[in-house]
Design an enzyme around this catalytic site. Sequence first.
Site, short mmCIF file in Angstrom:
data_model
loop_
_atom_site.label_atom_id
_atom_site.label_comp_id
_atom_site.label_asym_id
_atom_site.label_seq_id
_atom_site.Cartn_x
_atom_site.Cartn_y
_atom_site.Cartn_z
N PHE A 248 0.17 -1.26 0.09
CA PHE A 248 0.41 -0.26 -0.10
C PHE A 248 1.11 1.54 0.09
CE2 PHE A 248 -4.41 -0.81 -0.03
CZ PHE A 248 -4.55 -2.57 -0.16
N LYS A 250 2.04 2.46 -2.90
CA LYS A 250 2.60 2.50 -4.58
C LYS A 250 0.97 3.38 -5.05
CE LYS A 250 2.54 0.55 -8.52
NZ LYS A 250 4.64 0.41 -8.99
N GLY A 252 -0.11 7.12 -7.47
CA GLY A 252 -0.70 6.95 -8.64
C GLY A 252 -1.60 7.97 -8.18
N GLY A 256 -9.95 4.55 -4.76
CA GLY A 256 -10.89 4.68 -5.43
C GLY A 256 -11.71 2.73 -4.84
N CYS A 259 -14.89 0.96 -1.18
CA CYS A 259 -14.86 0.91 0.94
C CYS A 259 -14.07 1.79 1.17
CB CYS A 259 -14.26 -1.07 0.24
SG CYS A 259 -14.54 -2.60 0.25
N LYS A 319 -9.47 -0.69 -10.00
CA LYS A 319 -8.09 -1.72 -9.74
C LYS A 319 -8.51 -2.51 -10.33
CE LYS A 319 -7.98 -4.59 -6.07
NZ LYS A 319 -7.99 -5.52 -5.02
N ARG A 326 -17.22 1.25 -9.33
CA ARG A 326 -17.59 2.10 -7.70
C ARG A 326 -16.14 3.61 -7.70
NH1 ARG A 326 -20.60 -1.56 -4.13
NH2 ARG A 326 -19.23 -3.55 -5.69
C1 UGA Z 1 -10.54 -3.12 0.57
C2 UGA Z 1 -9.33 -3.50 1.82
O1 UGA Z 1 -8.08 -3.56 0.55
C3 UGA Z 1 -9.74 -4.98 2.16
O2 UGA Z 1 -8.85 -6.15 2.98
C4 UGA Z 1 -11.23 -5.17 2.78
O3 UGA Z 1 -11.87 -6.35 3.06
C5 UGA Z 1 -11.77 -4.35 1.45
O4 UGA Z 1 -11.80 -2.82 1.36
C6 UGA Z 1 -13.52 -3.91 1.59
O5 UGA Z 1 -13.30 -3.61 2.92
O6 UGA Z 1 -14.40 -4.77 1.09
P1 UGA Z 1 -10.79 -2.92 -1.96
O7 UGA Z 1 -10.61 -1.99 -1.79
O8 UGA Z 1 -10.98 -4.68 -2.92
O9 UGA Z 1 -10.07 -4.16 -0.60
O10 UGA Z 1 -9.11 -3.20 -2.58
P2 UGA Z 1 -7.99 -2.56 -2.25
O11 UGA Z 1 -6.83 -3.32 -3.08
O12 UGA Z 1 -7.10 -2.63 -1.28
O13 UGA Z 1 -7.06 -1.39 -2.70
C7 UGA Z 1 -8.29 -0.33 -3.07
C8 UGA Z 1 -8.04 1.24 -3.59
O14 UGA Z 1 -6.34 1.80 -4.00
C9 UGA Z 1 -7.80 1.07 -5.06
O15 UGA Z 1 -7.96 2.13 -6.14
C10 UGA Z 1 -5.83 0.96 -5.27
O16 UGA Z 1 -5.84 0.90 -7.29
C11 UGA Z 1 -5.35 2.26 -4.73
N1 UGA Z 1 -4.11 1.68 -3.88
C12 UGA Z 1 -4.27 0.66 -3.64
C13 UGA Z 1 -3.17 2.26 -4.76
O17 UGA Z 1 -3.69 3.35 -4.98
N2 UGA Z 1 -1.69 2.12 -4.13
C14 UGA Z 1 -1.79 0.94 -3.62
O18 UGA Z 1 -0.78 0.94 -2.54
C15 UGA Z 1 -2.81 0.04 -2.74
#
Ligand code: UGA
Length: 428
Positions: A248, A250, A252, A256, A259, A319, A326
């Site tokens: 986490f 990264k 950019g 979004g 959650c 992602k 959403r």
């Molecule tokens: C997130 C949490 O990671 C889960 O643990 C949680 O269960 C879930 O919400 C939820 O509440 O249901 P999710 O939203 O599916 O999961 O996806 P993530 O992988 O966490 O990414 C969220 C956003 O952050 C994406 O837009 C992604 O592109 C962005 N992101 C992620 C970054 O910009 N940089 C990063 O280093 C990681």
Amino acid sequence: MKISVIGATGYVGLVSGACLAELGHTVICYGRNKSAVANLKKGGVPIYEPGLSALVKKNIKAKRLIFTTDFEKTVKDSVAILISVGTPPLLNGKADLRAVYDVAEKVGQTMAEYKLIVDKSTVPVGTGQKVKNIIGKYYRGKFDVASCPEFLREGSAIHDFLNPYRVIIGVDNSRARKIMLDIFKPQKTEKLITNIESAELIKYASNTYLATKISFINEISSLCDLNGASVDEVARGMGLDERIGPSFLKAGVGYGGSCFPKDVSALKYLADSYGYEFKILKAVMQVNNNQRTVAVKKAQQMLGSLKGKSIGVLGLAFKQNTDDVRESAAVDVIKLLQKQGAKITAFDPVATERAKPNLTKVKYAKTAYQACKNQDLVVLVTEWPQFAKLNWKRIKNDMPKPRVVDGRNLLNPAKMEKLGFEYLSIGR
Ligand code: UGA
């Protein structure tokens, strides 16, 4: 154990139901929507989630996964009832809990013997207690309420459910505790028993902390843009410290999805309701909103005015590995580019159909190459790994003046420049 999931046509409900069946339980999945349930009975999965369709089919065949629209039977036939319904944000940022309370009311009206009602939806602190009060209005016998927040990520939801970092169990007595431990017995991971309020807050605290980490590294990336440091190198250097960790970080166009944006604003709202100003969360939101504009400013840096310029956009999903759009940064960036007068052609491997109702005047390409062909600029906004593997030499030859703004730092700057691209990314 016989477990039911209320709200099993939704994302968390369906994944939880299928995975609990995979752990060996018999899971009754209740959904209100007749056609969605009929489709699920045949193994038809309405969302794009790698491995989910196969898991659903396998467990239907093994008779461990049952889909139904019969609420009474769902309640009657199960010991533990998982509530897994949506808690979308209201306009003021507060979580909308009407669906959770509706289910609680119906469960209270329907049950006739002991049940454990487990909250799996992401809910503000105090919801478990309210659910208890609502059920208690209708059912005078013994029952318990527990909180068991879900930590799965879209795109890797099955892996996350079956191999969690931890299982959080919020209970207020030993009977509920025993049932919860029985449900998660096959999971070898650490189970943390807390009170119900702590379990509810752990979910929000975890999601908002991860969102904070992202906004923090995005602020660092803005500094890198000003001083010649590379955010990739900085993030790697930070992440080597075990106390910080590499994930986490990264940089950019910002987070979004269904959650993080919702949970950051819901926790802020909750704090406000106690008269407590949660200052960090306000900044996290501001930084995240601003990140969308960073990509647009980079486009302007390359093209000057965007009026009438043709821009190919790679990605629509919030992602990689999902068709969910959403709160997608990709959708926001497209709207901002259009506001500056740009003409957009977009491509996403799976999210195009879901994106269409959220956008106007966008041309949708069938391939990434088509989206890039003859464009003044390509803007990459979703971190699909296949975008990194495209034949960028071919793309370069297809563009009159090859230019890329990489909003996810997915491509290698040195390689892109060597290929002849004018290339900008975030903080590198
Ligand atoms: C997130 C949490 O990671 C889960 O643990 C949680 O269960 C879930 O919400 C939820 O509440 O249901 P999710 O939203 O599916 O999961 O996806 P993530 O992988 O966490 O990414 C969220 C956003 O952050 C994406 O837009 C992604 O592109 C962005 N992101 C992620 C970054 O910009 N940089 C990063 O280093 C990681």
